[in-house]
Design a protein around this motif. Structure first.
Motif, PDB file in Angstrom:
ATOM      1  N   LEU A 167       0.822  -1.198   0.000  1.00  0.00           N
ATOM      2  CA  LEU A 167       0.000   0.000   0.000  1.00  0.00           C
ATOM      3  C   LEU A 167       0.866   1.263   0.000  1.00  0.00           C
ATOM      4  N   PHE A 168       1.934   1.250   0.798  1.00  0.00           N
ATOM      5  CA  PHE A 168       2.840   2.400   0.850  1.00  0.00           C
ATOM      6  C   PHE A 168       3.512   2.631  -0.494  1.00  0.00           C
ATOM      7  N   ASP A 169       3.996   1.556  -1.136  1.00  0.00           N
ATOM      8  CA  ASP A 169       4.646   1.690  -2.435  1.00  0.00           C
ATOM      9  C   ASP A 169       3.670   2.235  -3.483  1.00  0.00           C
ATOM     10  N   ALA A 170       2.413   1.768  -3.421  1.00  0.00           N
ATOM     11  CA  ALA A 170       1.413   2.256  -4.376  1.00  0.00           C
ATOM     12  C   ALA A 170       1.133   3.744  -4.169  1.00  0.00           C
ATOM     13  N   GLN A 171       0.996   4.158  -2.908  1.00  0.00           N
ATOM     14  CA  GLN A 171       0.765   5.575  -2.619  1.00  0.00           C
ATOM     15  C   GLN A 171       1.951   6.432  -3.034  1.00  0.00           C
ATOM     16  N   LEU A 172       3.166   5.933  -2.805  1.00  0.00           N
ATOM     17  CA  LEU A 172       4.358   6.677  -3.203  1.00  0.00           C
ATOM     18  C   LEU A 172       4.428   6.810  -4.720  1.00  0.00           C
ATOM     19  N   GLY A 173       4.111   5.727  -5.428  1.00  0.00           N
ATOM     20  CA  GLY A 173       4.111   5.789  -6.888  1.00  0.00           C
ATOM     21  C   GLY A 173       3.076   6.762  -7.426  1.00  0.00           C
ATOM     22  N   LEU A 174       1.880   6.771  -6.818  1.00  0.00           N
ATOM     23  CA  LEU A 174       0.852   7.712  -7.251  1.00  0.00           C
ATOM     24  C   LEU A 174       1.269   9.158  -6.982  1.00  0.00           C
ATOM     25  N   ALA A 175       1.925   9.388  -5.846  1.00  0.00           N
ATOM     26  CA  ALA A 175       2.374  10.752  -5.538  1.00  0.00           C
ATOM     27  C   ALA A 175       3.413  11.231  -6.539  1.00  0.00           C
ATOM     28  N   VAL A 176       4.347  10.341  -6.919  1.00  0.00           N
ATOM     29  CA  VAL A 176       5.374  10.710  -7.896  1.00  0.00           C
ATOM     30  C   VAL A 176       4.730  10.979  -9.259  1.00  0.00           C
ATOM     31  N   GLN A 177       3.789  10.109  -9.671  1.00  0.00           N
ATOM     32  CA  GLN A 177       3.118  10.306 -10.948  1.00  0.00           C
ATOM     33  C   GLN A 177       2.298  11.607 -10.948  1.00  0.00           C
ATOM     34  N   SER A 178       1.638  11.895  -9.821  1.00  0.00           N
ATOM     35  CA  SER A 178       0.855  13.120  -9.727  1.00  0.00           C
ATOM     36  C   SER A 178       1.751  14.354  -9.839  1.00  0.00           C
ATOM     37  N   LYS A 179       2.914  14.310  -9.189  1.00  0.00           N
ATOM     38  CA  LYS A 179       3.828  15.446  -9.257  1.00  0.00           C
ATOM     39  C   LYS A 179       4.358  15.632 -10.677  1.00  0.00           C
ATOM     40  N   ALA A 180       4.694  14.529 -11.339  1.00  0.00           N
ATOM     41  CA  ALA A 180       5.182  14.623 -12.713  1.00  0.00           C
ATOM     42  C   ALA A 180       4.092  15.135 -13.649  1.00  0.00           C
ATOM     43  N   SER A 181       2.849  14.670 -13.446  1.00  0.00           N
ATOM     44  CA  SER A 181       1.744  15.136 -14.285  1.00  0.00           C
ATOM     45  C   SER A 181       1.496  16.621 -14.091  1.00  0.00           C
ATOM     46  N   THR A 182       1.623  17.085 -12.847  1.00  0.00           N
ATOM     47  CA  THR A 182       1.439  18.510 -12.568  1.00  0.00           C
ATOM     48  C   THR A 182       2.490  19.347 -13.273  1.00  0.00           C
ATOM     49  N   LYS A 183       3.753  18.878 -13.264  1.00  0.00           N
ATOM     50  CA  LYS A 183       4.819  19.606 -13.954  1.00  0.00           C
ATOM     51  C   LYS A 183       4.552  19.643 -15.453  1.00  0.00           C
ATOM     52  N   LEU A 184       4.107  18.510 -16.000  1.00  0.00           N
ATOM     53  CA  LEU A 184       3.826  18.470 -17.429  1.00  0.00           C
ATOM     54  C   LEU A 184       2.643  19.369 -17.778  1.00  0.00           C
ATOM     55  N   LEU A 185       1.613  19.385 -16.936  1.00  0.00           N
ATOM     56  CA  LEU A 185       0.449  20.231 -17.181  1.00  0.00           C
ATOM     57  C   LEU A 185       0.817  21.706 -17.136  1.00  0.00           C
ATOM     58  N   SER A 186       1.750  22.067 -16.253  1.00  0.00           N
ATOM     59  CA  SER A 186       2.144  23.469 -16.136  1.00  0.00           C
ATOM     60  C   SER A 186       2.857  23.983 -17.375  1.00  0.00           C
ATOM     61  N   MET A 187       3.403  23.085 -18.195  1.00  0.00           N
ATOM     62  CA  MET A 187       4.034  23.498 -19.439  1.00  0.00           C
ATOM     63  C   MET A 187       3.001  23.857 -20.503  1.00  0.00           C
ATOM     64  N   VAL A 188       1.774  23.344 -20.350  1.00  0.00           N
ATOM     65  CA  VAL A 188       0.725  23.563 -21.344  1.00  0.00           C
ATOM     66  C   VAL A 188      -0.269  24.621 -20.871  1.00  0.00           C
ATOM     67  N   CYS A 189      -0.590  24.591 -19.581  1.00  0.00           N
ATOM     68  CA  CYS A 189      -1.618  25.481 -19.032  1.00  0.00           C
ATOM     69  C   CYS A 189      -1.005  26.422 -18.002  1.00  0.00           C
ATOM     70  N   ASP A 190      -1.631  27.582 -17.852  1.00  0.00           N
ATOM     71  CA  ASP A 190      -1.187  28.550 -16.849  1.00  0.00           C
ATOM     72  C   ASP A 190      -1.779  28.260 -15.473  1.00  0.00           C
ATOM     73  N   ALA A 191      -2.889  27.531 -15.416  1.00  0.00           N
ATOM     74  CA  ALA A 191      -3.525  27.192 -14.144  1.00  0.00           C
ATOM     75  C   ALA A 191      -4.459  26.004 -14.381  1.00  0.00           C
ATOM     76  N   ALA A 192      -4.898  25.387 -13.297  1.00  0.00           N
ATOM     77  CA  ALA A 192      -5.812  24.251 -13.397  1.00  0.00           C
ATOM     78  C   ALA A 192      -6.686  24.201 -12.155  1.00  0.00           C
ATOM     79  N   CYS A 193      -7.826  23.547 -12.272  1.00  0.00           N
ATOM     80  CA  CYS A 193      -8.719  23.392 -11.126  1.00  0.00           C
ATOM     81  C   CYS A 193      -9.553  22.123 -11.299  1.00  0.00           C
ATOM     82  N   TRP A 194     -10.068  21.629 -10.183  1.00  0.00           N
ATOM     83  CA  TRP A 194     -10.968  20.471 -10.172  1.00  0.00           C
ATOM     84  C   TRP A 194     -12.398  20.965 -10.012  1.00  0.00           C
ATOM     85  N   LEU A 195     -13.294  20.439 -10.839  1.00  0.00           N
ATOM     86  CA  LEU A 195     -14.711  20.745 -10.730  1.00  0.00           C
ATOM     87  C   LEU A 195     -15.461  19.523 -10.237  1.00  0.00           C
ATOM     88  N   ALA A 196     -16.559  19.775  -9.519  1.00  0.00           N
ATOM     89  CA  ALA A 196     -17.394  18.676  -9.026  1.00  0.00           C
ATOM     90  C   ALA A 196     -18.112  18.019 -10.207  1.00  0.00           C
TER      91      ALA A 196
END
Length: 440
Positions: free
Chosen positions: A54-83
């Motif tokens: 479970l810890f390894d899975a959470q760590l992997g998701l956190a790393v992937q989320s951080k990498a996705s955020t960096k990649l998204l910042s190259m395309v978009c100036d901002a982002a948000c989550w909608l319900a």
């Protein structure tokens, strides 16, 4: 932690077994206790393996989320989550709060859109996931127009994740990820015909001659002269919001913890002390033009730390001399003030004098910005700010002021002090979608 608990339990059971033997308990009871000891060890080992996975899975998701955020910042100036309703903002990054000029979490996204574009946005969120295989993301050109900000043309990238959720998901669950890219208005010269370079020159020559009433001009050599290329037009940018205030008013605003409609205020005591010391530094010790920016170190790294070609970056103008000289020296220190006076003192060549007492400084350029942290220490000195997009247009100011405007716009939470050689001192800061300039 499970392994430690297992060892404690085994030791405890062994001690209990020894006590049972010492009191003359029969062999059957000892076997039962031993069996419980083994079963307990196996159970703890199984729990440890599950928790590790479970810890390894959470760590992997956190790393992937951080990498996705960096990649998204190259395309978009901002982002948000909608319900899942496609309108309620559940979470956003700080840049979106800066663009809107307020905290947007919990607000309706459509409230920042013009009335005539809200139906289009609702239709886009409704149909965003209709054909995920063909159109995983919907692109919607729109306009953001909130209180306290200039209208911005934007591209909205709408990603529907409702298919990954239970159809009966609650309204407070995320249903859409929206990326926001600000659009810079195109300001280009009229398009040329799709021919070679010589044909383009002929086209421009004929166009200019026709406009001026001339049909032909002969050079002294008898050859037909060609006109100069069409003049490049200036880029159309919004104007900053201008204020006039006294030095004492700025000081009182910085000391105040309440939000002021006219002047910036800070909640952090260290940041306030740094800005007060910087205000004193620029007002009392600047002998010429200067640009001093105060911001959080993380904000500098977000803008200048990419180390990618064509992205904003900083370069030292003096081979790192001033940066090294002011290492560990607080902005309120007398040594900082003395170095600042020498740095801002105008010379005929805009360089350190060849007879300067410090041999390391001789002949080096006196140019660039001073980047200070909110703690009051230098991040970089004599820095060229390269690659920043222009923010506003203000007539009759030079490149130093333009660099100050761009820095205040791009670096989150920055307060910039700028002064020309003979002009007044200006304090520049960003509030939401507008840039505010205070003449002190």
């Amino acid at each position: 932690r499970p392994l430690v608990l297992t060892m404690i339990m085994i030791v405890g059971l062994l001690v209990l077994q020894w006590l049972l033997c010492a009191t003359g308990i029969n062999v059957m009871q000892i076997c039962i206790v031993s069996s419980w000891c083994v079963l307990g060890a196996l159970f703890a080992k199984s729990q440890q393996s599950d928790l590790r996975c479970l810890f390894d899975a959470q760590l992997g998701l956190a790393v992937q989320s951080k990498a996705s955020t960096k990649l998204l910042s190259m395309v978009c100036d901002a982002a948000c989550w909608l319900a899942v309703d496609g309108n309620t903002i559940l979470g956003s990054d700080p840049r979106l709060d800066e663009i809107f000029g307020c905290r947007v979490s919990g607000m309706q996204f459509s409230s920042f859109l013009p009335e005539e574009e809200r139906n289009g946005f609702q239709s886009a969120t409704t149909s965003a996931g209709a054909q995920p295989a063909q159109a995983p993301v919907v692109l919607l050109p729109s306009t953001l127009n909130g209180a306290g900000m200039h209208p911005h043309r934007v591209d909205l990238f709408i990603a529907d994740i409702r298919a990954e959720l239970d159809i009966a998901a609650e309204q407070d669950q995320p249903g859409f990820l929206v990326g926001i890219r600000l659009i810079v208005p195109d300001q280009v010269a009229p398009a040329m015909p799709n021919h070679d370079f010589g044909t383009q020159l002929n086209f421009m020559s004929a166009q200019n001659f026709s406009a001026s009433g001339c049909s032909e001009v002969m050079s002294p050599c008898g050859e037909e002269a060609r006109s100069l290329p069409e003049t490049l037009r200036s880029f159309d940018l919004p104007r900053p919001v201008l204020h006039t205030c006294t030095r004492e008013a700025v000081r009182e605003s910085l000391l105040s913890s309440a939000n002021d409609d006219d002047l910036p205020s800070l909640a952090s005591p260290r940041a306030r002390d740094t800005l007060l010391a910087t205000l004193e530094l620029v007002c009392d010790h600047a002998l010429g033009g200067t640009l001093v920016c105060v911001a959080d170190c993380q904000a500098y790294h977000q803008v200048f730390g990419a180390k990618v070609p064509a992205m904003p970056c900083t370069r030292s103008s003096d081979q790192g001399y001033m940066t090294e000289r002011l290492r560990g020296v607080h902005v309120s220190d007398v040594r900082f003030q003395e170095a600042f006076r020498e740095f801002t003192q105008h010379t005929r060549t805009d360089r350190w004098p060849e007879e300067h007492h410090d041999e390391k400084a001789r002949g080096l350029p006196k140019d660039g910005a001073l980047l200070l942290s909110t703690e009051g220490y230098r991040v970089q000195c004599s820095a060229k700010l390269l690659g920043l997009q222009p923010a506003v247009a203000w007539e009759n100011v030079g490149t130093k002021h333009d660099a100050a405007f761009a820095c205040a716009w791009s670096v989150t939470g920055a307060v910039v002090f700028v002064k020309s050689d003979s002009g007044p001192i200006h304090l520049v800061t960003r509030r939401g979608g507008s840039l505010h300039v205070y003449r002190v």
